[in-house]
Design a protein around this motif. Structure first.
Motif: not given
Lengths: 308, 423
Positions: A161-179
């Motif tokens: 298992i590694q990054c699933q490169q989601c099309d709806h990535p929850p990790c991107v949504d939550v980032c407060p600084v768009e990093a």
């Protein structure tokens, strides 16, 4: 206002002396307590500290930044490296598939990832975890990442298992600084020079795909992979997040991910989802494919399948 | 404090003239006092410095000095942060009776709750700051230089509501105190709307903080609609519990007997909120354990341990026992008369909720991990030092704020209301 706003001026009393002494000792204690901060070197230069977000860098800015990173790597790690910033190619969206019937759980992929991506040596970090699963269940809870015996074991199958490169990535949504964001070719990346290290993305990811640099990565100069990408395998600073990028410094240049090349069984299939003649498209059309935790709606671009 | 010069059209200069003297007075109050005050502040400073030193080392060497890992990536800091946001919101439980129900006596002590909110928010913000891997990049959050992922990231909402709540309370307390200092009657226009706004805002800070966690689909332990209501219910226990004790300490220091009515009101509030909190915890426990399945493994880990791992079991059961005893004591009629009983109940409730909403909420979110591995977490010595340091700083802020308030309004007064009686 029953009390004066300034001390009474009647010469120096014993009380004043004690206060002066206390204040002096107090200031000394503050200086001593905070002294370790003077040994903190979060950035090598003012330009480093003031660097803008990746998407706001002009071509010239970016060139300067890449040169600076190469210089700093030489200074800190003693290695000559080339850092590039390969752009996504138009008409490409990467997908990955893994044949669970073939995978033998040798962890060669995890090892290749470790070396390719300049991971911290002491912690033996890798973006890939391989779970040993018992036949008859796909329940991750019954998996074991810490198996230590010859593989493949009887009645077991293996699930990297590694990054699933989601099309709806929850990790991107939550980032407060768009990093962190999803690139047009489907890869979720992190700007290591912009991340503030809050680890909210690590909490949000359902696949344990993200890693944090709990300390400054340690790699001997001789082991450093000198072919590096700004958004991928360059040596990460202390205190920021990192993740699998499908080796974009390789794959955007027509090569395959390191984990695929290392696989002795051919279990891994990588390619362009937008190309109807690609092998990955053939797998998706002809095999019974599933994704992990589909019910969460993350739309993974990493697929698993069985041969039989 | 933060109002602009245009707030007083007639003689703004006159209004601000004494402000430097006011600030000097506040500073003077922070460094002058009785022997007991010096001893207390020296102790707090010492603890704070131990924490500051630990933080400096952590910044230099990385968060590797904590016990956190890629499996349990938030720990004691975020646990305390969550609890303190609740404490700050709980401070408003003084404000609601005072203003909504015109409880005259409550007016006298409402500032104790508002100053608690200030101290708690400062601590909450510090706990998030020490949790950052790169505090030097803090400016990345601040537009226009930074990039603020609003409104998608709940963390950006939290940044806004927490800082907004801090400013609101600083304004209300600062305005009332300054008016008292210059001997003028406060103009309701300049604080009443803010007071009502702060009531709504208090609810929002804790709701948004709950949304940080319950919005994550990959963490079934947090992913429950009950989380925000539970946060509020427990906040309205821990806040009043702290204030009941604080009122009694202030009373003893200034040899006054104010605050009987407010203590009873707060007790009545706690009698309800502690039961609502227990009801909600029970409801969650039922759903988890009756339904079963792999989604309940975090709750299983928390209450009974999982595959032989049970680091949190003693924590959560102490919390359950403390909260249940506190509820029993609060409901007993003797709690009204017997101060020792009431204080015991407050301490137990406070500690019980600190665990339940701290370690008991944050850690099981990560155990088992998203790939169902069980990696345990217990805070490192460094984390305890930094945590103690921030609490010490919070107590310093609160002590000085209360002392300024008492002295600006004249020690020995029966009431130390900052409001005129008819307000």
């Amino acid at each position: 206002m029953s009390q004066p706003t300034t001390p009474p001026a009647e010469g120096i009393t014993r009380r004043d002396m004690f206060k002066g002494l206390g204040a002096t000792l107090g200031l000394a204690a503050y200086a001593k307590a905070l002294a370790p901060l003077t040994e903190w070197k979060p950035f090598e230069s003012v330009e480093d500290f003031l660097q803008k977000h990746y998407s706001e860098l002009s071509a010239v800015d970016l060139e300067v930044v890449l040169k600076r990173i190469e210089k700093d790597t030489k200074k800190q790690y003693g290695a000559d490296v080339q850092v590039s910033a390969d752009r996504p190619q138009p008409g490409v969206k990467f997908g990955y598939a893994l044949n669970l019937s073939i995978c033998i759980g040798c962890r060669k992929c995890a090892e290749a990832c470790h070396k390719e991506n300049n991971h911290d040596r002491p912690s033996h970090q890798s973006y890939i975890r391989v779970l040993e699963m018992s036949n008859g269940s796909l329940d991750l809870e019954k998996g074991n990442a810490h198996y230590d015996h010859p593989v493949p074991a009887k009645d077991k199958f293996y699930m990297p298992i590694q990054c699933q490169q989601c099309d709806h990535p929850p990790c991107v949504d939550v980032c407060p600084v768009e990093a962190t964001w999803k690139e047009p070719d489907g890869i979720v990346v992190v700007d290591y020079n912009w991340c503030i290290g809050c680890r909210y993305c690590e909490a949000a990811c359902p696949y344990h795909a993200r890693r944090f640099n709990w300390s400054k990565p340690q790699i001997p100069a001789a082991e450093i992979n000198p072919v590096q990408g700004y958004l991928s395998n360059r040596i990460r600073p202390q205190g920021v997040m990192e993740k699998c990028t499908f080796c974009l410094h390789r794959t955007r240049n027509g090569k395959l991910p390191a984990c695929l090349e290392a696989c002795p069984t051919g279990a891994r299939v990588f390619g362009n989802l937008l190309d109807p003649d690609s092998e990955i498209r053939w797998v998706l059309q002809n095999k019974r494919v599933f994704v992990l935790k589909e019910e969460l709606g993350t739309k993974p671009q990493f697929f698993y399948f069985f041969d039989a | 404090m933060p109002e602009s010069a245009t707030t007083v059209p007639s003689g703004a200069a006159e209004f601000w003239r004494q402000y430097p003297r006011f600030l000097a007075r506040v500073l003077w109050e922070a460094f002058d006092g009785s022997r007991l005050f010096y001893a207390w502040m020296t102790l707090l400073t010492a603890v704070f410095l131990v924490g500051a030193n630990a933080w400096a080392v952590q910044v230099r060497d990385g968060l590797a000095v904590t016990a956190m890992s890629d499996h349990v990536s938030w720990g004691l800091y975020i646990a305390n942060f969550t609890f303190l946001v609740g404490l700050a919101a709980g401070g408003v439980m003084m404000v609601i009776p005072a203003y909504l129900y015109h409880d005259e006596e409550m007016h006298d002590v409402v500032i104790i709750g508002e100053l608690l909110a200030v101290a708690a928010i400062v601590m909450a913000i510090m706990f998030v700051t020490v949790d950052l891997g790169r505090p030097d990049r803090f400016w990345h959050l601040i537009p226009p230089f930074g990039r603020f992922n609003f409104p998608v990231s709940m963390l950006t909402w939290d940044v806004l509501v927490l800082n907004g709540y801090l400013l609101l309370n600083l304004h209300i307390c600062g305005y009332l105190l300054y008016m008292r200092f210059i001997g003028r009657k406060p103009n309701p226009k300049w604080y009443v709307p803010f007071v009502f706004l702060s009531i709504v805002w208090a609810i929002s800070i804790h709701t948004v903080t709950a949304f940080l966690y319950c919005g994550l689909g990959g963490r079934p332990f947090w992913n429950t609609a009950l989380l925000a209501p539970r946060f509020l219910a427990s906040a309205f226990v821990s806040g009043p519990a702290f204030i009941i004790i604080a009122i009694q300490i202030v009373r003893r220091v200034i040899h006054s007997d104010f605050g009987e009515g407010p203590i009873r009101t707060l007790l009545n509030i706690m009698r309800v909120t502690i039961l609502i909190n227990l009801l909600m915890v029970g409801s969650e426990v039922f759903v988890e354990f009756y339904t079963g399945g792999s989604h309940t493994s975090a709750a299983h880990y928390l209450y009974f341990g999982l595959h032989g791992h049970n680091a949190l079991v003693p924590w959560i059961w102490s919390s359950v026992v403390m909260t249940v005893i506190a509820a029993g004591l609060l409901l007993s009629p003797r709690a009204v008369a017997d101060r020792r009983l009431l204080n015991l109940a407050c301490v137990l409730a406070f500690a019980g909720i600190w665990i339940e909403k701290g370690m008991g909420l944050i850690i099981p979110g990560f155990i088992p991990s998203t790939l169902h591995e069980v990696v345990e977490y217990l805070p490192s010595v460094m984390e305890w030092k930094i945590t103690a340091g921030i609490w010490a700083l919070g107590f310093m802020i609160y002590t000085v704020a209360i002392k300024v308030t008492i002295n600006v309004m004249g020690a020995g007064r029966r009431h130390f209301s900052v409001l005129p009686p008819e307000a």
